[in-house]
Scaffold this active site. Structure first.
Site, PDB file in Angstrom:
ATOM      1  N   GLU A   1       0.737  -1.241  -0.114  1.00 28.19           N
ATOM      2  CA  GLU A   1       0.045   0.216  -0.260  1.00 28.19           C
ATOM      3  C   GLU A   1       0.983   1.086  -0.362  1.00 28.19           C
ATOM      4  O   GLU A   1       0.870   2.555  -0.377  1.00 28.19           O
ATOM      5  CB  GLU A   1      -0.828   0.548   1.052  1.00 28.19           C
ATOM      6  CG  GLU A   1      -2.216  -1.285   1.187  1.00 28.19           C
ATOM      7  CD  GLU A   1      -2.759  -1.063  -0.083  1.00 28.19           C
ATOM      8  OE1 GLU A   1      -3.384   0.447  -0.741  1.00 28.19           O
ATOM      9  OE2 GLU A   1      -3.067  -2.026  -0.586  1.00 28.19           O
TER      10      GLU A   1
ATOM     11  N   TRP B   1       2.174   1.886  -4.170  1.00 33.83           N
ATOM     12  CA  TRP B   1       1.359   2.265  -4.449  1.00 33.83           C
ATOM     13  C   TRP B   1       1.316   3.349  -4.452  1.00 33.83           C
ATOM     14  O   TRP B   1       0.796   4.156  -5.452  1.00 33.83           O
ATOM     15  CB  TRP B   1      -0.309   1.714  -4.151  1.00 33.83           C
ATOM     16  CG  TRP B   1      -1.340   0.392  -4.153  1.00 33.83           C
ATOM     17  CD1 TRP B   1      -1.173  -0.502  -3.878  1.00 33.83           C
ATOM     18  CD2 TRP B   1      -1.200   0.548  -6.011  1.00 33.83           C
ATOM     19  NE1 TRP B   1      -1.261  -1.265  -4.929  1.00 33.83           N
ATOM     20  CE2 TRP B   1      -1.536  -1.214  -6.068  1.00 33.83           C
ATOM     21  CE3 TRP B   1      -1.323   1.165  -7.327  1.00 33.83           C
ATOM     22  CZ2 TRP B   1      -2.175  -1.534  -7.335  1.00 33.83           C
ATOM     23  CZ3 TRP B   1      -1.894   0.559  -8.112  1.00 33.83           C
ATOM     24  CH2 TRP B   1      -2.366  -0.711  -8.523  1.00 33.83           C
TER      25      TRP B   1
ATOM     26  N   TRP C   1     -19.821  10.998 -21.627  1.00 32.55           N
ATOM     27  CA  TRP C   1     -20.638  10.842 -20.218  1.00 32.55           C
ATOM     28  C   TRP C   1     -22.724  11.100 -20.006  1.00 32.55           C
ATOM     29  O   TRP C   1     -22.844  12.379 -21.323  1.00 32.55           O
ATOM     30  CB  TRP C   1     -19.744  11.547 -19.396  1.00 32.55           C
ATOM     31  CG  TRP C   1     -18.371  11.164 -19.759  1.00 32.55           C
ATOM     32  CD1 TRP C   1     -17.378  11.691 -20.145  1.00 32.55           C
ATOM     33  CD2 TRP C   1     -18.065   9.620 -18.473  1.00 32.55           C
ATOM     34  NE1 TRP C   1     -16.294  10.608 -19.426  1.00 32.55           N
ATOM     35  CE2 TRP C   1     -16.106  10.012 -18.969  1.00 32.55           C
ATOM     36  CE3 TRP C   1     -18.568   9.123 -17.697  1.00 32.55           C
ATOM     37  CZ2 TRP C   1     -15.689   8.613 -18.562  1.00 32.55           C
ATOM     38  CZ3 TRP C   1     -17.824   8.226 -17.258  1.00 32.55           C
ATOM     39  CH2 TRP C   1     -16.684   7.991 -17.568  1.00 32.55           C
TER      40      TRP C   1
ATOM     41  N   ASN D   1     -11.523   2.471   1.567  1.00 34.13           N
ATOM     42  CA  ASN D   1     -10.849   2.466   0.939  1.00 34.13           C
ATOM     43  C   ASN D   1     -11.590   1.995  -0.116  1.00 34.13           C
ATOM     44  O   ASN D   1     -12.098   1.489  -1.342  1.00 34.13           O
ATOM     45  CB  ASN D   1      -9.482   1.984   0.865  1.00 34.13           C
ATOM     46  CG  ASN D   1      -8.377   2.127  -0.517  1.00 34.13           C
ATOM     47  OD1 ASN D   1      -8.186   2.489  -1.255  1.00 34.13           O
ATOM     48  ND2 ASN D   1      -8.157   0.759  -1.270  1.00 34.13           N
TER      49      ASN D   1
ATOM     50  N   TRP E   1     -15.388  10.935 -14.465  1.00 36.29           N
ATOM     51  CA  TRP E   1     -14.466  10.834 -13.372  1.00 36.29           C
ATOM     52  C   TRP E   1     -14.013  11.675 -12.387  1.00 36.29           C
ATOM     53  O   TRP E   1     -13.413  11.962 -12.030  1.00 36.29           O
ATOM     54  CB  TRP E   1     -13.601   9.581 -13.590  1.00 36.29           C
ATOM     55  CG  TRP E   1     -12.685  10.036 -15.246  1.00 36.29           C
ATOM     56  CD1 TRP E   1     -12.694   9.899 -16.406  1.00 36.29           C
ATOM     57  CD2 TRP E   1     -11.115  11.219 -14.401  1.00 36.29           C
ATOM     58  NE1 TRP E   1     -11.226  10.639 -16.467  1.00 36.29           N
ATOM     59  CE2 TRP E   1     -10.545  11.220 -15.911  1.00 36.29           C
ATOM     60  CE3 TRP E   1     -10.893  11.486 -13.319  1.00 36.29           C
ATOM     61  CZ2 TRP E   1      -9.984  11.796 -15.688  1.00 36.29           C
ATOM     62  CZ3 TRP E   1      -9.237  12.222 -13.350  1.00 36.29           C
ATOM     63  CH2 TRP E   1      -9.069  11.901 -14.681  1.00 36.29           C
TER      64      TRP E   1
ATOM     65  N   TRP F   1      -8.895   7.364  -9.712  1.00 37.61           N
ATOM     66  CA  TRP F   1     -10.337   7.830 -10.326  1.00 37.61           C
ATOM     67  C   TRP F   1     -10.007   6.654 -11.924  1.00 37.61           C
ATOM     68  O   TRP F   1     -11.207   6.870 -12.244  1.00 37.61           O
ATOM     69  CB  TRP F   1     -10.780   9.272 -10.060  1.00 37.61           C
ATOM     70  CG  TRP F   1     -11.558   9.063  -9.579  1.00 37.61           C
ATOM     71  CD1 TRP F   1     -11.418   9.882  -7.405  1.00 37.61           C
ATOM     72  CD2 TRP F   1     -13.135   8.735  -8.889  1.00 37.61           C
ATOM     73  NE1 TRP F   1     -12.824   9.810  -7.204  1.00 37.61           N
ATOM     74  CE2 TRP F   1     -13.017   9.295  -7.910  1.00 37.61           C
ATOM     75  CE3 TRP F   1     -13.531   8.398  -9.728  1.00 37.61           C
ATOM     76  CZ2 TRP F   1     -14.598   9.550  -7.326  1.00 37.61           C
ATOM     77  CZ3 TRP F   1     -15.318   8.709  -9.711  1.00 37.61           C
ATOM     78  CH2 TRP F   1     -15.626   8.759  -7.791  1.00 37.61           C
TER      79      TRP F   1
END
Length: 429
Positions: A254, A257, A285, A320, A338, A361
């Site tokens: 993590e 990341w 969209w 998360n 997004w 996102w």
């Protein structure tokens, strides 16, 4: 002669690389923090993150006052503040820890060019990450755009690295006396928020059980570390040492990341506003504003989505696992861009980190690096069975569930899934 140390995303005295270098190499260091008016003008006056910054600054000020020193706190545009400081002091150098976001890079370039015109050095240091910029790249010199090989190389590099400590708190005698103000929240036009930042937990127990508990929001077994890393109230070096000591690969991953997304934003700053995979910018969209407002308020009729959004609005946090569910729902079920969701999270998340937020996102939308394929669409109802089957988390935030006061689903899942697949296929296939 005066050396300035500029606190930014490193709001602590202990193990602060740039501060240590400034104090080690100079006899008269002026420590400053600037509340950037360009950033603050975009925020609500009770923004909890501004309050948290003020708390951290007050902690630094208390430590300095204990040894007869003090921190200077300003409000305004950084370049203008530096023009004032240079006019009022014989400045020979500015020290700071590096910041990698696009706005920060533009800001620092402007400050650097001004200082250079005055023959003043701007020395910057790596502090908020273990590896930065081009330190973890492929053998051909190109950046990694997939997490797994990046993490593998990160770990290989880490094995060859000796983590150092920078005990800047032992050199506070080199801070110079000054008469600059220490501004309060009221002084900058802000007020205290009701939302509180949680203390972080990197205890042996949490790290040891992290993999088994991290996906279940009702258990509340997350570290709450991200906001502290965001503002630098804790050293990333100390946290990585903790994770290493517990030998927990999942927790360690993590942290990696975070650096993966930072280097992506460094190499691809256009992803702030554009899809990493350009063809995804052709998606048509729906962008229904009424639907977006219902998503923001947690009134979609999908309990997991609504619980997550209500948790975010009330506390500035969201688990998360739930972030993935609400993001997928906005992009795939509602067909809302997004970027709308990213902007809302930027406004609300205490731990808002531009690189991670954009990366995650775009992952949810299918448009980013290492992205979920567009045909992977979370079923929010099935997610309840996997991660909150007893409804403990959901009922905490959606107490009217199973009553007539709870709204009907905003869209039917099967219809939404088929519509999404059609629209995405038309754009990207």
């Amino acid at each position: 002669m005066t050396t300035i140390f500029w606190f930014r995303r490193d709001l602590r005295l202990a193990d602060n690389k740039g501060l240590f270098e400034a104090l080690k190499n100079n006899q008269a260091v002026l420590p400053i923090f600037i509340f950037d008016s360009k950033i603050l003008e975009q925020l609500p006056k009770s923004d909890a993150r501004v309050g948290f910054i003020q708390e951290l600054l007050s902690g630094i000020q208390s430590e300095l006052q204990a040894v007869g020193k003090s921190l200077a706190v300003f409000y305004g545009e950084p370049l203008e503040i530096f023009k004032k400081l240079v006019a009022e002091n014989q400045v020979e150098a500015l020290y700071a820890n590096r910041d990698y976001e696009p706005y920060a890079r533009q800001r620092d370039k402007a400050v650097y060019e001004f200082l250079q015109s005055k023959n003043i050095e701007f020395k910057s240091f790596k502090d908020q990450v273990i590896f930065e910029k081009n330190e973890v790249i492929k053998d051909d010199g190109l950046p990694y755009v997939v997490y797994t090989p990046y993490s593998r190389k990160w770990k290989e590099n880490f094995k060859k690295t000796k983590l150092e400590s920078y005990p800047s708190e032992t050199l506070l005698r080199h801070i110079q006396a000054h008469t600059y103000p220490f501004l309060s929240l009221n002084d900058i036009g802000f007020e205290k928020s009701q939302i509180k930042v949680m203390p972080y937990d990197v205890s042996e127990n949490l790290i040891r059980n992290y993999e088994a508990t991290r996906n279940f929001p009702a258990q509340d077994k997350t570290s709450y570390l991200s906001v502290h890393l965001r503002f630098g109230s804790v050293s990333i070096r100390k946290i990585v040492e903790k994770a290493m000591a517990q030998k927990n690969e999942t927790f360690w991953n993590e942290l990696i990341w975070r650096e993966f997304f930072m280097q992506i934003l460094w190499h691809f700053p256009q992803t702030v506003t554009r899809s990493f995979r350009p063809k995804y910018d052709a998606i048509q969209w729906n962008n229904n504003e009424a639907d977006f407002k219902k998503w923001c308020k947690g009134q979609t009729g999908y309990p997991f989505v609504d619980a997550g959004m209500r948790q975010l609005n009330a506390t500035g946090y969201m688990h998360n696992r739930v972030r993935m569910i609400v993001a997928s729902f906005l992009c795939k079920h509602l067909l809302i861009d997004w970027r709308w969701g990213e902007a809302y999270f930027a406004l609300k998340l205490l731990d808002y980190e531009q690189a991670s937020n954009i990366g995650n996102w775009q992952w949810a939308a299918g448009s980013g690096v290492d992205a979920a394929p567009y045909f992977r669409i979370f079923n929010p109802t099935e997610q309840i069975k996997k991660f909150d089957k007893d409804l403990k988390y959901i009922k905490k935030w959606v107490p009217e569930l199973e009553t007539s006061h709870y709204p009907e689903p905003i869209v039917e899942h099967k219809f939404a899934r088929e519509r999404c697949l059609k629209v995405y296929k038309e754009a990207v296939a």
